[in-house]
Design a protein around this motif. Structure first.
Motif, PDB file in Angstrom:
ATOM      1  N   MET A  81       0.839  -1.179   0.000  1.00  0.00           N
ATOM      2  CA  MET A  81       0.000   0.000   0.000  1.00  0.00           C
ATOM      3  C   MET A  81       0.886   1.246   0.000  1.00  0.00           C
ATOM      4  SD  MET A  81      -3.016   0.839   2.629  1.00  0.00           S
ATOM      5  CE  MET A  81      -2.962   2.418   3.386  1.00  0.00           C
ATOM      6  N   GLU A  82       0.594   2.139  -0.886  1.00  0.00           N
ATOM      7  CA  GLU A  82       1.378   3.364  -1.011  1.00  0.00           C
ATOM      8  C   GLU A  82       0.727   4.481  -0.186  1.00  0.00           C
ATOM      9  OE1 GLU A  82       2.438   6.642  -4.399  1.00  0.00           O
ATOM     10  OE2 GLU A  82       2.083   4.589  -5.025  1.00  0.00           O
ATOM     11  N   CYS A  83       1.534   5.166   0.565  1.00  0.00           N
ATOM     12  CA  CYS A  83       1.047   6.308   1.335  1.00  0.00           C
ATOM     13  C   CYS A  83       1.230   7.563   0.493  1.00  0.00           C
ATOM     14  CB  CYS A  83       1.825   6.434   2.632  1.00  0.00           C
ATOM     15  SG  CYS A  83       1.291   7.818   3.651  1.00  0.00           S
ATOM     16  N   LYS A  84       0.148   8.242   0.217  1.00  0.00           N
ATOM     17  CA  LYS A  84       0.221   9.470  -0.575  1.00  0.00           C
ATOM     18  C   LYS A  84       0.452  10.653   0.368  1.00  0.00           C
ATOM     19  CE  LYS A  84      -2.733   7.706  -4.167  1.00  0.00           C
ATOM     20  NZ  LYS A  84      -1.997   7.643  -5.381  1.00  0.00           N
ATOM     21  N   LEU A  85       1.226  11.597  -0.117  1.00  0.00           N
ATOM     22  CA  LEU A  85       1.521  12.801   0.652  1.00  0.00           C
ATOM     23  C   LEU A  85       1.113  14.023  -0.162  1.00  0.00           C
ATOM     24  CD1 LEU A  85       5.146  11.970   1.863  1.00  0.00           C
ATOM     25  CD2 LEU A  85       3.011  11.555   3.087  1.00  0.00           C
ATOM     26  N   LEU A  86       0.617  15.036   0.507  1.00  0.00           N
ATOM     27  CA  LEU A  86       0.373  16.324  -0.130  1.00  0.00           C
ATOM     28  C   LEU A  86       1.602  17.177   0.172  1.00  0.00           C
ATOM     29  CD1 LEU A  86      -1.407  18.332  -1.660  1.00  0.00           C
ATOM     30  CD2 LEU A  86      -2.407  18.994   0.534  1.00  0.00           C
ATOM     31  N   HIS A  87       2.468  17.301  -0.811  1.00  0.00           N
ATOM     32  CA  HIS A  87       3.722  18.032  -0.623  1.00  0.00           C
ATOM     33  C   HIS A  87       3.466  19.537  -0.566  1.00  0.00           C
ATOM     34  CE1 HIS A  87       6.220  14.495  -0.985  1.00  0.00           C
ATOM     35  NE2 HIS A  87       5.405  14.089  -1.946  1.00  0.00           N
ATOM     36  N   GLU A  88       4.376  20.233   0.090  1.00  0.00           N
ATOM     37  CA  GLU A  88       4.227  21.674   0.301  1.00  0.00           C
ATOM     38  C   GLU A  88       4.045  22.437  -1.009  1.00  0.00           C
ATOM     39  OE1 GLU A  88       6.853  23.277   3.579  1.00  0.00           O
ATOM     40  OE2 GLU A  88       7.650  21.240   3.320  1.00  0.00           O
ATOM     41  N   GLU A  89       4.791  22.046  -2.037  1.00  0.00           N
ATOM     42  CA  GLU A  89       4.700  22.767  -3.307  1.00  0.00           C
ATOM     43  C   GLU A  89       3.363  22.540  -4.013  1.00  0.00           C
ATOM     44  OE1 GLU A  89       7.112  18.976  -3.952  1.00  0.00           O
ATOM     45  OE2 GLU A  89       7.197  20.633  -2.535  1.00  0.00           O
TER      46      GLU A  89
ATOM     47  N   ASN B  95       6.067  14.586   7.622  1.00  0.00           N
ATOM     48  CA  ASN B  95       5.299  13.717   6.735  1.00  0.00           C
ATOM     49  C   ASN B  95       3.952  13.323   7.320  1.00  0.00           C
ATOM     50  OD1 ASN B  95       7.138  13.774   4.665  1.00  0.00           O
ATOM     51  ND2 ASN B  95       8.136  11.872   5.255  1.00  0.00           N
ATOM     52  N   PHE B  96       3.839  13.244   8.641  1.00  0.00           N
ATOM     53  CA  PHE B  96       2.553  12.928   9.261  1.00  0.00           C
ATOM     54  C   PHE B  96       1.480  13.898   8.776  1.00  0.00           C
ATOM     55  CE2 PHE B  96      -0.542  14.074  12.510  1.00  0.00           C
ATOM     56  CZ  PHE B  96      -1.179  12.860  12.707  1.00  0.00           C
ATOM     57  N   PHE B  97       1.795  15.185   8.774  1.00  0.00           N
ATOM     58  CA  PHE B  97       0.833  16.205   8.354  1.00  0.00           C
ATOM     59  C   PHE B  97       0.568  16.138   6.852  1.00  0.00           C
ATOM     60  CE2 PHE B  97       2.667  18.018  12.268  1.00  0.00           C
ATOM     61  CZ  PHE B  97       1.507  18.120  13.020  1.00  0.00           C
ATOM     62  N   LYS B  98       1.607  15.824   6.074  1.00  0.00           N
ATOM     63  CA  LYS B  98       1.435  15.695   4.628  1.00  0.00           C
ATOM     64  C   LYS B  98       0.518  14.523   4.292  1.00  0.00           C
ATOM     65  CE  LYS B  98       5.993  17.597   3.626  1.00  0.00           C
ATOM     66  NZ  LYS B  98       7.326  17.296   3.077  1.00  0.00           N
ATOM     67  N   ALA B  99       0.662  13.415   5.022  1.00  0.00           N
ATOM     68  CA  ALA B  99      -0.205  12.254   4.804  1.00  0.00           C
ATOM     69  C   ALA B  99      -1.631  12.568   5.212  1.00  0.00           C
ATOM     70  CB  ALA B  99       0.330  11.051   5.581  1.00  0.00           C
ATOM     71  N   GLN B 100      -1.807  13.248   6.341  1.00  0.00           N
ATOM     72  CA  GLN B 100      -3.152  13.609   6.794  1.00  0.00           C
ATOM     73  C   GLN B 100      -3.826  14.534   5.789  1.00  0.00           C
ATOM     74  OE1 GLN B 100      -4.818  12.469   9.565  1.00  0.00           O
ATOM     75  NE2 GLN B 100      -6.563  13.518   8.690  1.00  0.00           N
ATOM     76  N   ALA B 101      -3.098  15.482   5.251  1.00  0.00           N
ATOM     77  CA  ALA B 101      -3.668  16.427   4.279  1.00  0.00           C
ATOM     78  C   ALA B 101      -4.070  15.720   2.993  1.00  0.00           C
ATOM     79  CB  ALA B 101      -2.664  17.532   3.970  1.00  0.00           C
ATOM     80  N   ALA B 102      -3.323  14.684   2.600  1.00  0.00           N
ATOM     81  CA  ALA B 102      -3.663  13.943   1.389  1.00  0.00           C
ATOM     82  C   ALA B 102      -4.977  13.184   1.553  1.00  0.00           C
ATOM     83  CB  ALA B 102      -2.537  12.977   1.036  1.00  0.00           C
ATOM     84  N   ILE B 103      -5.301  12.806   2.791  1.00  0.00           N
ATOM     85  CA  ILE B 103      -6.530  12.060   3.069  1.00  0.00           C
ATOM     86  C   ILE B 103      -7.698  13.012   3.284  1.00  0.00           C
ATOM     87  CG2 ILE B 103      -7.666  10.546   4.735  1.00  0.00           C
ATOM     88  CD1 ILE B 103      -4.841   9.400   5.294  1.00  0.00           C
TER      89      ILE B 103
ATOM     90  N   ARG C 242      -7.905  20.012  12.196  1.00  0.00           N
ATOM     91  CA  ARG C 242      -8.108  19.597  13.591  1.00  0.00           C
ATOM     92  C   ARG C 242      -6.783  19.226  14.233  1.00  0.00           C
ATOM     93  NH1 ARG C 242     -12.395  17.136  11.054  1.00  0.00           N
ATOM     94  NH2 ARG C 242     -11.357  15.112  11.004  1.00  0.00           N
ATOM     95  N   THR C 243      -5.915  18.524  13.505  1.00  0.00           N
ATOM     96  CA  THR C 243      -4.616  18.123  14.029  1.00  0.00           C
ATOM     97  C   THR C 243      -3.693  19.329  14.170  1.00  0.00           C
ATOM     98  OG1 THR C 243      -4.850  15.990  12.934  1.00  0.00           O
ATOM     99  CG2 THR C 243      -2.651  16.581  13.668  1.00  0.00           C
TER     100      THR C 243
END
Length: 55
Positions: A1-9, A31-39, A46-47
């Motif tokens: 399973m691939e974890c998607k991230l929402l990168h800053e750029e 990366n925790f925040f980037k993963a949460q933002a992608a979801i 909230r986080t």
């Protein structure tokens, strides 16, 4: 399973604002925040609010 991230750029709108706040605290966006933002950006809000230095 691939974890998607929402990168800053790639962040815009509310995610960009929250990334700016998180970066001000940590000096980066973990990366925790980037993963949460992608979801779910509302979950990031909230986080992220728990780390807001202005609260």
């Amino acid at each position: 399973m691939e974890c998607k991230l929402l990168h800053e750029e790639d962040a815009s709108g509310d995610a960009r604002k929250l990334y700016d706040e998180i970066s001000a605290v940590y000096g980066m966006v973990p990366n925790f925040f980037k993963a949460q933002a992608a979801i779910d950006t509302s979950g990031l809000a909230r986080t992220g609010n728990g780390h807001n230095t202005q609260c």
